[in-house]
Write an enzyme that holds these catalytic residues in place. Structure first.
Site, mmCIF file in Angstrom:
data_model
loop_
_atom_site.group_PDB
_atom_site.id
_atom_site.type_symbol
_atom_site.label_atom_id
_atom_site.label_comp_id
_atom_site.label_asym_id
_atom_site.label_seq_id
_atom_site.Cartn_x
_atom_site.Cartn_y
_atom_site.Cartn_z
ATOM 1 C CG MET A 132 13.909 16.287 4.202
ATOM 2 S SD MET A 132 11.618 16.647 5.133
ATOM 3 C CE MET A 132 10.818 16.690 3.434
ATOM 4 N N GLY A 136 21.421 7.475 9.244
ATOM 5 C CA GLY A 136 20.557 7.001 10.568
ATOM 6 C C GLY A 136 19.139 7.223 10.710
ATOM 7 C CD GLU A 249 8.361 15.393 -0.475
ATOM 8 O OE1 GLU A 249 8.578 16.265 0.322
ATOM 9 O OE2 GLU A 249 8.748 14.271 -0.419
ATOM 10 C CD GLN A 286 -18.645 -13.358 -14.374
ATOM 11 O OE1 GLN A 286 -18.948 -14.738 -13.325
ATOM 12 N NE2 GLN A 286 -20.011 -13.490 -14.404
ATOM 13 C CG LEU A 344 -6.251 -9.980 -14.982
ATOM 14 C CD1 LEU A 344 -7.248 -8.611 -15.355
ATOM 15 C CD2 LEU A 344 -6.165 -10.974 -14.524
ATOM 16 N N GLY A 371 7.405 10.620 3.779
ATOM 17 C CA GLY A 371 6.769 9.765 4.382
ATOM 18 C C GLY A 371 5.992 8.237 4.586
#
Ligand SMILES: Cc1cc2nc3c(=O)[nH]c(=O)nc-3n(C[C@H](O)[C@H](O)[C@H](O)COP(=O)(O)OP(=O)(O)OC[C@H]3O[C@@H](n4cnc5c(N)ncnc54)[C@H](O)[C@@H]3O)c2cc1C
Length: 407
Positions: A132, A136, A249, A286, A344, A371
Site C-alpha cells: 500500500m 511519497g 491487520e 521495591q 531493569l 496505520g
C-alpha cells in the site's frame, strides 16, 4: 514465575488450542530461533522455515480447507502471533502472509486466482506481501500514484511501493494502485503482481531498528504487464476492501504487542532474580517490584480488551473502531512497558545479544505500521464525533456547490 494474578483466558480454553500452542512453540524452538543470527545478518528468513510452517499447518490457519487451509477460527491465528511475539522473533512473517495477504485473496479473488495461489500459499511454496505504502505517501492511502493502465487484456503497471514487509522474500505482492487517476479512493484497485514479471525489481532489505530477521524493502514497477485476471474483486473497490480487512491487520499488531510484553515480563522476572547489586538481587528493591507489578497490570488489563476483540474478530463482528483502539493502546503499552523492563537490565539491556534489547527495537514500529497510532486516533475520534463531522461535511459540500454556481 507465579501468575496467580492472571485472569483465565477463555479464548484459548480448548484442548485443541493447547495442542496447537505446543506445535507452535516446538516449531519456533526447532526451526526458527536457532536461525536468528543468520537471518539477522542476511536481513531475511530462509524459505525452509516457511515450508516447515506450511507442513505444520501454521500458514492459512483460517483459510477454507478446500484451498489447502486449516479452516480454524481467528483465535488459532492469534495463538501463533502471540507465541511468536513472546519468543521475540519476527521471522517468518506468518501473520502478514497468513492473516493479511491470504484473506484478501480468499475474500476477493476469482475462483481461478484462488485455485492458483491459495494452496501454494498454505504450503509455503508461495509467499505473499501487501503493497500500500509508497515513497511519497503512507497515511494518506488515497494519494497513492502507482498506476495500472487498462490495456485491454492486461494492465500496464508503473510506480513503486516501500516498506513492504517480506517484500524481498515474497513471490507476489497485492498492489494497491490507481486504475482511475481522476478519482481518489474510488479510483483504487487491488492487483496481484508476481515478483518474476518483467519490469518488477526490488531493493535490498532495509537496515532497520528492529525486526531484523524479517525483510522490509522497496519494490519498483516499470511497464509491468499484469494479466487482467489478477484483479481482486472489482475495479475501484480496492479502498473499500482495505477498509474491511484493516481491522484484522490491526488485531495482528495488538496481539503481537501483548505477546511481546508477556515475553519481556518473563525475561525481566528471571533476570532481576539472578542479577545482584549491593549484595542483593535486583528484585529485592521495591522499585523493581513496583515496576514489574506495573508491567504485569498493564499487560493483564490490555489483554482483557485484546482477547475480547479477538473473540469478536473470530466471529467477524469486530468494528474498525474497536480494532483501532486495540492497536494503538496495546502498541503504546508495549513500547512503554518494554522500556521499563529494559531499564531493569541496566547496561545489558542495551546490548543486542540480550533478547530484551531486540524486543525494544521491535516494539517501536508497532506504533507506526498498520496505520500510525495518530491515524487510529483520527479514526476513533471521527466515529465518536460523527454528528459533528457529518454536519461539517454537509456544510463544506454546500459551500463547494455555491462556489461552483458563482463560477
Ligand atoms: C517495518 C515496517 C513494515 C511495514 N510494512 C508495510 C507493508 O507490509 N505494507 C505497506 O503497505 N506498508 C508497510 N509499512 C508502512 C507503514 O504502514 C507506514 O510507514 C505508515 O502507514 C505511515 O506512513 P508514512 O511512513 O508515510 O508516514 P506519514 O504518513 O508520512 O506520517 C508521518 C507522521 O505524520 C503523522 N500524520 C500523518 N497524517 C496525520 C493526520 N491526519 N493526523 C495526525 N497525524 C498525522 C503520522 O502519524 C506520522 O507520525 C511498513 C513500515 C515499516 C516501518
Amino acid at each position: 514465575m507465579n501468575k496467580k494474578y492472571e485472569l483465565p483466558r477463555t479464548i484459548y480454553a480448548t484442548e485443541e488450542h493447547q495442542m496447537f500452542k505446543e506445535t507452535v512453540n516446538q516449531y519456533l524452538a526447532q526451526h526458527v530461533l536457532p536461525n536468528r543470527e543468520k537471518w539477522e545478518k542476511q536481513g531475511y528468513c530462509d524459505r525452509e522455515a516457511w515450508l516447515k510452517a506450511g507442513e505444520l499447518g501454521l500458514l492459512g490457519i483460517t483459510l477454507d480447507p478446500e484451498y489447502g487451509g486449516m479452516g480454524l477460527d481467528f483465535t488459532f491465528s492469534s495463538l501463533v502471533i502471540e507465541e511468536q511475539a513472546r519468543a521475540g522473533i519476527a521471522a517468518p512473517g506468518i501473520s502478514m502472509h497468513s492473516d493479511i495477504v491470504i484473506p484478501y485473496i480468499e475474500a476477493y479473488g476469482s475462483e481461478a486466482i484462488k485455485r492458483k495461489y491459495l494452496p501454494k500459499c498454505a504450503s509455503g511454496e508461495l509467499i505473499g506481501s501487501l503493497g500500500m505504502t509508497e515513497p511519497g505517501t503512507g497515511s494518506d492511502v488515497q494519494a497513492i500514484t502507482t498506476f495500472a493502465e487498462d490495456k485491454g487484456d492486461y494492465y500496464l503497471l508503473n510506480g513503486s511501493k516501500t516498506f513492504i514487509t517480506i517484500g524481498y522474500t515474497s513471490d507476489f505482492t497485492i498492489v494497491a494502485c490507481k486504475t482511475d487517476k481522476r478519482k481518489g479512493a474510488k479510483g483504487i484497485s487491488l492487483i496481484i503482481v508476481d515478483s518474476d514479471l518483467e519490469g518488477v525489481s526490488k531493493g535490498e532489505p532495509f537496515a532497520k531498528l528492529g525486526l531484523k530477521t524479517s525483510d522490509t524493502c522497496e519494490i519498483f514497477y516499470e511497464d509491468v504487464k499484469v494479466p487482467k485476471g489478477n484483479l481482486l474483486g472489482e475495479e475501484g473497490q480496492g479502498f473499500v476492501y482495505m477498509m474491511r480487512e484493516l481491522p484484522r491487520e490491526r488485531m495482528t499488531i495488538a496481539i503481537a504487542a501483548i505477546g511481546a510484553v508477556r515475553g519481556a515480563l518473563e525475561l525481566t522476572v528471571d533476570y532481576t532474580q539472578q542479577r545482584k547489586a549491593f549484595k542483593q538481587p535486583i528484585c529485592a528493591f521495591q522499585n523493581t517490584q513496583f515496576k514489574v507489578v506495573e508491567v504485569a497490570s498493564a499487560l493483564e488489563v490490555t489483554t482483557a480488551y485484546v482477547d475480547r476483540c479477538t473473540e469478536l474478530q473470530s466471529r467477524h463482528e469486530l468494528t474498525a473502531e474497536q480494532a483501532s483502539i486495540a492497536k494503538y493502546y496495546s502498541s503504546d503499552m508495549q513500547c512503554a512497558m518494554i522500556d521499563e523492563c529494559l531499564q531493569l537490565f541496566g547496561g545489558y539491556g542495551f546490548i543486542w545479544e540480550y533478547p530484551i534489547a531486540r524486543m525494544y527495537g521491535g516494539a517501536r514500529v508497532q506504533r507506526i505500521y498498520g496505520g500510525t497510532n495518530e491515524i487510529m486516533k483520527v479514526m476513533i475520534a471521527r466515529s465518536i464525533f460523527a454528528e459533528y463531522f457529518t454536519t461539517l461535511r454537509a456544510k463544506m459540500k454546500a459551500k463547494r456547490a455555491k462556489a461552483a454556481q458563482l463560477n
